[in-house]
Design a protein around this motif. Structure first.
Motif: not given
Length: 117
Positions: A59-63, A107-111, A84-85
Motif C-alpha cells: 500500500e505504501i509503495i503504491d502510494l 518528509r514526503l507528506y511535507d514535500f 495523496c495527502i
C-alpha cells in the motif's frame, strides 16, 4: 511598443507580466521540484518497508509511486496531490514502529504540502 506612464512591468525569470491602467494580472509560475530531494525521500521509504506486513508495504509503495508520478508530471494536478495527502496520513500510523520509514513518509507528506502552496 509604446506604453502609458501607468503601465507596470514585473519581470521574474523569463516571465514578463504587463498590466496597464487598473488591470490586475494573477499568475502562477511552476519552477519545478527538486527531483533529487524527492528521489532521496522515495529511496528512504522503499528501503525501509521490509519490516512491515506485506499488504501495508504494498500500500505504501503504491502510494509513493502515485505521488512520484504526479509530482514529476509537467503539470501536476492539485486534486491528485491532495488525494495523496489524504492517503498518506494513515500510512504514518502504520510506519510508527519504523523510525526511518516514518521520517521519510513525513518528509514526503511535507514535500507534497509544499507543492500545494
Amino acid at each position: 511598443m509604446e506604453l502609458e506612464k501607468e503601465s507596470v512591468w514585473n519581470v521574474s525569470g523569463e516571465q514578463v507580466i504587463i498590466a496597464s491602467g487598473n488591470a490586475t494580472v494573477n499568475a502562477v509560475q511552476n519552477n519545478g521540484i527538486k527531483e533529487s530531494q524527492l528521489e532521496e525521500i522515495i529511496k528512504g521509504i522503499m528501503e525501509n518497508t521490509a519490516e512491515l506486513k506485506r499488504e501495508d508495504a504494498d500500500e505504501i509503495i503504491d502510494l509513493v509511486e502515485m505521488a512520484k508520478k504526479e509530482l514529476t508530471s509537467p503539470s501536476p494536478k492539485i486534486s491528485r496531490l491532495k488525494n495523496c495527502i489524504k492517503l498518506l496520513a494513515p500510512m504514518l500510523t502504520i510506519a510508527n514502529g519504523t523510525p526511518v520509514l516514518l521520517s521519510n513518509l513525513q518528509r514526503l507528506y511535507d514535500f507534497i504540502c509544499l507543492q500545494l502552496h
